[in-house]
Design a protein around this motif. Structure first.
Motif, PDB file in Angstrom:
ATOM      1  N   ASP A  18     128.870  41.885 100.202  1.00 43.61           N
ATOM      2  CA  ASP A  18     129.549  42.585  99.110  1.00 43.61           C
ATOM      3  C   ASP A  18     129.404  44.076  99.376  1.00 43.61           C
ATOM      4  O   ASP A  18     128.314  44.637  99.269  1.00 43.61           O
ATOM      5  CB  ASP A  18     128.928  42.209  97.762  1.00 43.61           C
ATOM      6  CG  ASP A  18     129.156  40.747  97.413  1.00 43.61           C
ATOM      7  OD1 ASP A  18     130.236  40.217  97.760  1.00 43.61           O
ATOM      8  OD2 ASP A  18     128.270  40.139  96.797  1.00 43.61           O
ATOM      9  N   LEU A  19     130.499  44.698  99.774  1.00 39.06           N
ATOM     10  CA  LEU A  19     130.468  46.088 100.213  1.00 39.06           C
ATOM     11  C   LEU A  19     130.504  47.047  99.022  1.00 39.06           C
ATOM     12  O   LEU A  19     130.915  46.679  97.918  1.00 39.06           O
ATOM     13  CB  LEU A  19     131.635  46.364 101.160  1.00 39.06           C
ATOM     14  CG  LEU A  19     131.713  45.443 102.387  1.00 39.06           C
ATOM     15  CD1 LEU A  19     132.906  45.822 103.258  1.00 39.06           C
ATOM     16  CD2 LEU A  19     130.422  45.467 103.184  1.00 39.06           C
ATOM     17  N   ALA A  20     130.074  48.274  99.259  1.00 39.25           N
ATOM     18  CA  ALA A  20     129.961  49.283  98.207  1.00 39.25           C
ATOM     19  C   ALA A  20     131.300  49.589  97.537  1.00 39.25           C
ATOM     20  O   ALA A  20     131.335  49.933  96.358  1.00 39.25           O
ATOM     21  CB  ALA A  20     129.355  50.565  98.779  1.00 39.25           C
ATOM     22  N   ASP A  21     132.404  49.418  98.261  1.00 39.24           N
ATOM     23  CA  ASP A  21     133.723  49.713  97.684  1.00 39.24           C
ATOM     24  C   ASP A  21     134.298  48.553  96.873  1.00 39.24           C
ATOM     25  O   ASP A  21     135.413  48.616  96.393  1.00 39.24           O
ATOM     26  CB  ASP A  21     134.705  50.127  98.777  1.00 39.24           C
ATOM     27  CG  ASP A  21     135.029  49.009  99.756  1.00 39.24           C
ATOM     28  OD1 ASP A  21     134.521  47.883  99.604  1.00 39.24           O
ATOM     29  OD2 ASP A  21     135.798  49.270 100.709  1.00 39.24           O
ATOM     30  N   GLY A  22     133.524  47.469  96.723  1.00 38.79           N
ATOM     31  CA  GLY A  22     133.975  46.316  95.942  1.00 38.79           C
ATOM     32  C   GLY A  22     134.573  45.196  96.771  1.00 38.79           C
ATOM     33  O   GLY A  22     134.802  44.103  96.263  1.00 38.79           O
ATOM     34  N   MET A  23     134.844  45.456  98.040  1.00 39.02           N
ATOM     35  CA  MET A  23     135.382  44.423  98.916  1.00 39.02           C
ATOM     36  C   MET A  23     134.264  43.462  99.321  1.00 39.02           C
ATOM     37  O   MET A  23     133.114  43.863  99.458  1.00 39.02           O
ATOM     38  CB  MET A  23     135.984  45.060 100.179  1.00 39.02           C
ATOM     39  CG  MET A  23     136.605  44.053 101.110  1.00 39.02           C
ATOM     40  SD  MET A  23     137.336  44.695 102.671  1.00 39.02           S
ATOM     41  CE  MET A  23     137.184  46.431 102.604  1.00 39.02           C
ATOM     42  N   SER A  24     134.606  42.193  99.488  1.00 32.43           N
ATOM     43  CA  SER A  24     133.655  41.201  99.996  1.00 32.43           C
ATOM     44  C   SER A  24     134.222  40.569 101.251  1.00 32.43           C
ATOM     45  O   SER A  24     135.425  40.351 101.360  1.00 32.43           O
ATOM     46  CB  SER A  24     133.384  40.117  98.956  1.00 32.43           C
ATOM     47  OG  SER A  24     132.709  40.650  97.847  1.00 32.43           O
ATOM     48  N   VAL A  25     133.330  40.264 102.185  1.00 33.25           N
ATOM     49  CA  VAL A  25     133.736  39.667 103.450  1.00 33.25           C
ATOM     50  C   VAL A  25     132.702  38.613 103.843  1.00 33.25           C
ATOM     51  O   VAL A  25     131.503  38.816 103.671  1.00 33.25           O
ATOM     52  CB  VAL A  25     133.915  40.750 104.543  1.00 33.25           C
ATOM     53  CG1 VAL A  25     132.644  41.491 104.808  1.00 33.25           C
ATOM     54  CG2 VAL A  25     134.471  40.170 105.816  1.00 33.25           C
ATOM     55  N   LEU A  26     133.189  37.470 104.280  1.00 36.69           N
ATOM     56  CA  LEU A  26     132.313  36.435 104.830  1.00 36.69           C
ATOM     57  C   LEU A  26     132.208  36.699 106.320  1.00 36.69           C
ATOM     58  O   LEU A  26     133.227  36.917 106.984  1.00 36.69           O
ATOM     59  CB  LEU A  26     132.895  35.043 104.605  1.00 36.69           C
ATOM     60  CG  LEU A  26     133.176  34.637 103.170  1.00 36.69           C
ATOM     61  CD1 LEU A  26     133.821  33.252 103.135  1.00 36.69           C
ATOM     62  CD2 LEU A  26     131.927  34.662 102.328  1.00 36.69           C
ATOM     63  N   VAL A  27     130.997  36.698 106.851  1.00 40.65           N
ATOM     64  CA  VAL A  27     130.818  36.905 108.283  1.00 40.65           C
ATOM     65  C   VAL A  27     130.028  35.748 108.877  1.00 40.65           C
ATOM     66  O   VAL A  27     129.080  35.249 108.267  1.00 40.65           O
ATOM     67  CB  VAL A  27     130.131  38.255 108.600  1.00 40.65           C
ATOM     68  CG1 VAL A  27     131.040  39.413 108.236  1.00 40.65           C
ATOM     69  CG2 VAL A  27     128.794  38.394 107.914  1.00 40.65           C
TER      70      VAL A  27
END
Length: 93
Positions: free
Chosen positions: A38-47
């Motif tokens: 969960d990135l600081a800009d609100g974006m989420s990414v599965l890695v």
């Protein structure tokens, strides 16, 4: 249930992977290790790391984020993911 493989992710952590690995060995289901960032800009990414070096980079990335944010938090930017992203498969949430 006939499941051959299962991907498991924690949020900004790999804490549950040990138990998931043990369960996978017991059941014979192939475990796919991953992490939801969960990135600081609100974006989420599965890695999902594709090999051991990528898993190590993911661990370093999480350590970076936790070092910035303090206990039980994680502060990561997209640029951090790019910098540590070699060998990671990323899926935007």
């Amino acid at each position: 249930l006939g499941i051959e493989a299962l991907a498991v992710v924690d949020r900004n952590s790999l804490a549950g992977i040990v138990r998931a690995h043990e369960a996978a060995k017991t059941t014979g289901v192939r475990l796919i290790v991953g992490c939801r960032l969960d990135l600081a800009d609100g974006m989420s990414v599965l890695v999902y790391p594709t090999d051991r070096p990528a898993y190590s980079r993911l661990c370093r990335l999480l350590s970076l984020g936790k070092g910035r944010a303090g206990k039980a938090k994680c502060h990561l930017e997209w640029d951090d993911v790019v910098a540590y992203g070699e060998g990671l498969i990323a899926v935007l949430v």
